[in-house]
Write a protein that holds these residues in place. Structure first.
Motif, PDB file in Angstrom:
ATOM      1  N   HIS A  19       0.820  -1.206   0.000  1.00  0.00           N
ATOM      2  CA  HIS A  19       0.000   0.000   0.000  1.00  0.00           C
ATOM      3  C   HIS A  19       0.859   1.263   0.000  1.00  0.00           C
ATOM      4  O   HIS A  19       0.532   2.249  -0.668  1.00  0.00           O
ATOM      5  CB  HIS A  19      -0.913   0.026   1.227  1.00  0.00           C
ATOM      6  CG  HIS A  19      -2.037  -0.956   1.166  1.00  0.00           C
ATOM      7  ND1 HIS A  19      -2.286  -1.853   2.180  1.00  0.00           N
ATOM      8  CD2 HIS A  19      -2.968  -1.199   0.218  1.00  0.00           C
ATOM      9  CE1 HIS A  19      -3.339  -2.595   1.850  1.00  0.00           C
ATOM     10  NE2 HIS A  19      -3.757  -2.228   0.670  1.00  0.00           N
ATOM     11  N   ILE A  20       1.944   1.239   0.759  1.00  0.00           N
ATOM     12  CA  ILE A  20       2.720   2.466   0.958  1.00  0.00           C
ATOM     13  C   ILE A  20       3.531   2.842  -0.277  1.00  0.00           C
ATOM     14  O   ILE A  20       3.642   4.024  -0.632  1.00  0.00           O
ATOM     15  CB  ILE A  20       3.648   2.318   2.184  1.00  0.00           C
ATOM     16  CG1 ILE A  20       2.831   1.943   3.418  1.00  0.00           C
ATOM     17  CG2 ILE A  20       4.401   3.615   2.445  1.00  0.00           C
ATOM     18  CD1 ILE A  20       3.657   1.377   4.548  1.00  0.00           C
ATOM     19  N   ALA A  41      -0.131  12.496   4.286  1.00  0.00           N
ATOM     20  CA  ALA A  41      -0.393  11.061   4.248  1.00  0.00           C
ATOM     21  C   ALA A  41      -1.019  10.638   5.575  1.00  0.00           C
ATOM     22  O   ALA A  41      -0.677  11.172   6.634  1.00  0.00           O
ATOM     23  CB  ALA A  41       0.888  10.282   3.988  1.00  0.00           C
ATOM     24  N   VAL A  42      -1.921   9.671   5.498  1.00  0.00           N
ATOM     25  CA  VAL A  42      -2.594   9.183   6.696  1.00  0.00           C
ATOM     26  C   VAL A  42      -2.396   7.675   6.792  1.00  0.00           C
ATOM     27  O   VAL A  42      -2.638   6.937   5.834  1.00  0.00           O
ATOM     28  CB  VAL A  42      -4.104   9.500   6.669  1.00  0.00           C
ATOM     29  CG1 VAL A  42      -4.760   9.038   7.975  1.00  0.00           C
ATOM     30  CG2 VAL A  42      -4.332  10.987   6.456  1.00  0.00           C
ATOM     31  N   GLU A  49       4.305   2.610   7.424  1.00  0.00           N
ATOM     32  CA  GLU A  49       4.274   4.001   7.008  1.00  0.00           C
ATOM     33  C   GLU A  49       4.936   4.935   8.010  1.00  0.00           C
ATOM     34  O   GLU A  49       5.395   6.021   7.649  1.00  0.00           O
ATOM     35  CB  GLU A  49       2.839   4.451   6.742  1.00  0.00           C
ATOM     36  CG  GLU A  49       1.897   4.343   7.916  1.00  0.00           C
ATOM     37  CD  GLU A  49       1.185   3.003   7.985  1.00  0.00           C
ATOM     38  OE1 GLU A  49       0.097   2.955   8.572  1.00  0.00           O
ATOM     39  OE2 GLU A  49       1.728   2.006   7.458  1.00  0.00           O
ATOM     40  N   THR A  50       4.995   4.527   9.283  1.00  0.00           N
ATOM     41  CA  THR A  50       5.620   5.393  10.294  1.00  0.00           C
ATOM     42  C   THR A  50       7.094   5.612   9.995  1.00  0.00           C
ATOM     43  O   THR A  50       7.671   6.605  10.427  1.00  0.00           O
ATOM     44  CB  THR A  50       5.462   4.799  11.701  1.00  0.00           C
ATOM     45  OG1 THR A  50       6.030   3.485  11.733  1.00  0.00           O
ATOM     46  CG2 THR A  50       3.995   4.724  12.090  1.00  0.00           C
ATOM     47  N   VAL A 105      -5.584   4.180  -1.201  1.00  0.00           N
ATOM     48  CA  VAL A 105      -4.988   3.035  -1.891  1.00  0.00           C
ATOM     49  C   VAL A 105      -5.370   1.722  -1.222  1.00  0.00           C
ATOM     50  O   VAL A 105      -4.794   0.672  -1.515  1.00  0.00           O
ATOM     51  CB  VAL A 105      -3.449   3.168  -1.978  1.00  0.00           C
ATOM     52  CG1 VAL A 105      -3.065   4.363  -2.816  1.00  0.00           C
ATOM     53  CG2 VAL A 105      -2.827   3.249  -0.587  1.00  0.00           C
ATOM     54  N   GLY A 106      -6.362   1.782  -0.313  1.00  0.00           N
ATOM     55  CA  GLY A 106      -6.826   0.570   0.339  1.00  0.00           C
ATOM     56  C   GLY A 106      -6.181   0.363   1.694  1.00  0.00           C
ATOM     57  O   GLY A 106      -5.356   1.142   2.150  1.00  0.00           O
TER      58      GLY A 106
END
Length: 371
Positions: A19-20, A41-42, A49-50, A105-106
């Motif tokens: 996803h990322i 970005a969330v 993602e962090t 993006v899911g």
């Protein structure tokens, strides 16, 4: 709302690299297409993602993770409260960003953002990476202004085929000119036919076992093929003596930083049929043997279907993969330059190198920005 010449975009998605990576490729394409664009970005506080989003230079906001239970459980009872809390968090992010468009993006994080965007009447643009859509994007597609897909025929309403957004190092790769340098970086002979095997960053036990079985004959079978085995982080293949397995023509490493080097160095790749892998090997014209995950909802088999049908890849079931199969099928194919050339040519019509730019155009259009 922000001025249309300086749009504000909220990108939602996280959890896995699948996803990322496209999310970050989309963010970079937006920067190129519209200098001055505001991007937030969330994700969640527990996802990859962090690390990946801040390293790429983008601001990350987090909301609570809201898994969608597929059967009766305590999580199903807690779902309404969790979802409501996450939607409130998403609303605060959208309001603070004065978002002109929300892009998903899911993944778990996307559903609350889609709902929050609907409440605020902010247009939603979706990118679905898999041939079989996930639950978040199936729900989000019902309210989305634009639905973009990496694979045709997902069944999502009004889908637009754009391909898979990917890093420029891959989308611009010229395998022929990059081969020598890539093989040097990976410690490979510049001349030998090269099979590279990977089960992904975490490795795949069945693939590792098959290579270990076949490795007994490496260097003695007369194949003239070198094998680079990417075993996965903290994974190693050992021999009967318990030591790290070594053979002439065989090298194992746990991880490669930069898959463009793998794609350039390989004559043939053996890998899982994740969405990114399938799209990337098609884009760069790399012949592949694809081994779909034997569990889940069958999405990896569907990811591979079009490329296999076109002749750009070979599919082998996980249960059939063995050392003897590799010896009988994969090694000879690695030496078959004529067939490899046909496979590479067959992949070309399915390979999309500008999916990131296509997505940027759709997003800016949804935000009311015209070229």
């Amino acid at each position: 709302m922000s001025e249309p010449t300086n749009p504000s975009v909220v990108l939602a998605g996280g959890g896995t690299a699948g996803h990322i990576s496209p999310l970050l490729a989309i963010a970079r394409a937006l920067d190129e297409a519209q200098p001055g664009v505001s991007i937030v970005a969330v994700g969640t506080a527990a996802g990859m993602e962090t690390r990946m989003v801040p390293e790429a230079g983008y601001r990350l906001e987090t909301i609570e993770r809201v898994p969608m239970p597929r059967r009766p459980s305590i999580d199903l009872i807690k779902l309404p409260v969790r979802l409501l809390r996450a939607v409130r968090q998403a609303l605060r992010i959208i309001d603070a960003a004065s978002a002109d468009v929300v892009v998903g993006v899911g993944g778990y994080v996307s559903t609350p953002l889609y709902l929050a965007a609907w409440l605020r009447r902010v247009p939603v643009v979706i990118h679905e990476a898999n041939a079989r859509p996930g639950l978040a994007n199936r729900l989000g597609s019902r309210i989305a202004k634009t639905v973009a897909v990496a694979f045709r025929g997902t069944g999502l309403p009004d889908e637009q085929w754009v391909g898979m957004p990917m890093r420029k190092e891959i989308s611009t790769l010229d395998r022929t000119s990059a081969r020598a340098a890539a093989r040097e970086r990976l410690g490979l002979d510049p001349q030998l036919p090269t099979l590279i095997v990977t089960g992904g960053s975490s490795g795949a036990a069945s693939i590792n076992r098959a290579v270990a079985e076949a490795a007994a004959g490496f260097g003695t079978d007369g194949s003239g093929v070198q094998v680079l085995h990417i075993t996965g982080r903290d994974k190693q293949v050992t021999g009967p003596d318990g030591r790290l397995l070594t053979r002439p023509g065989y090298r194992q490493i746990e991880f490669v930083d930069g898959m463009e080097n793998v794609y350039a160095a390989a004559d043939l790749l053996l890998a899982r049929a994740g969405a990114a892998t399938v799209c990337e090997v098609a884009a760069v014209g790399l012949p592949a043997i694809l081994v779909p995950l034997p569990h889940g909802n069958g999405e990896q088999r569907r990811n591979a279907a079009e490329l296999v049908a076109a002749g750009g890849a070979v599919l082998v079931e996980d249960a059939r993969l063995s050392g003897s199969w590799l010896t009988a099928e994969a090694l000879p194919l690695t030496r078959d330059t004529a067939r490899l050339a046909r496979m590479s040519a067959a992949a070309a019509p399915l390979g999309v190198r500008d999916a990131d730019a296509r997505m940027a155009g759709l997003i800016l259009d949804a935000a009311g920005v015209r070229p």
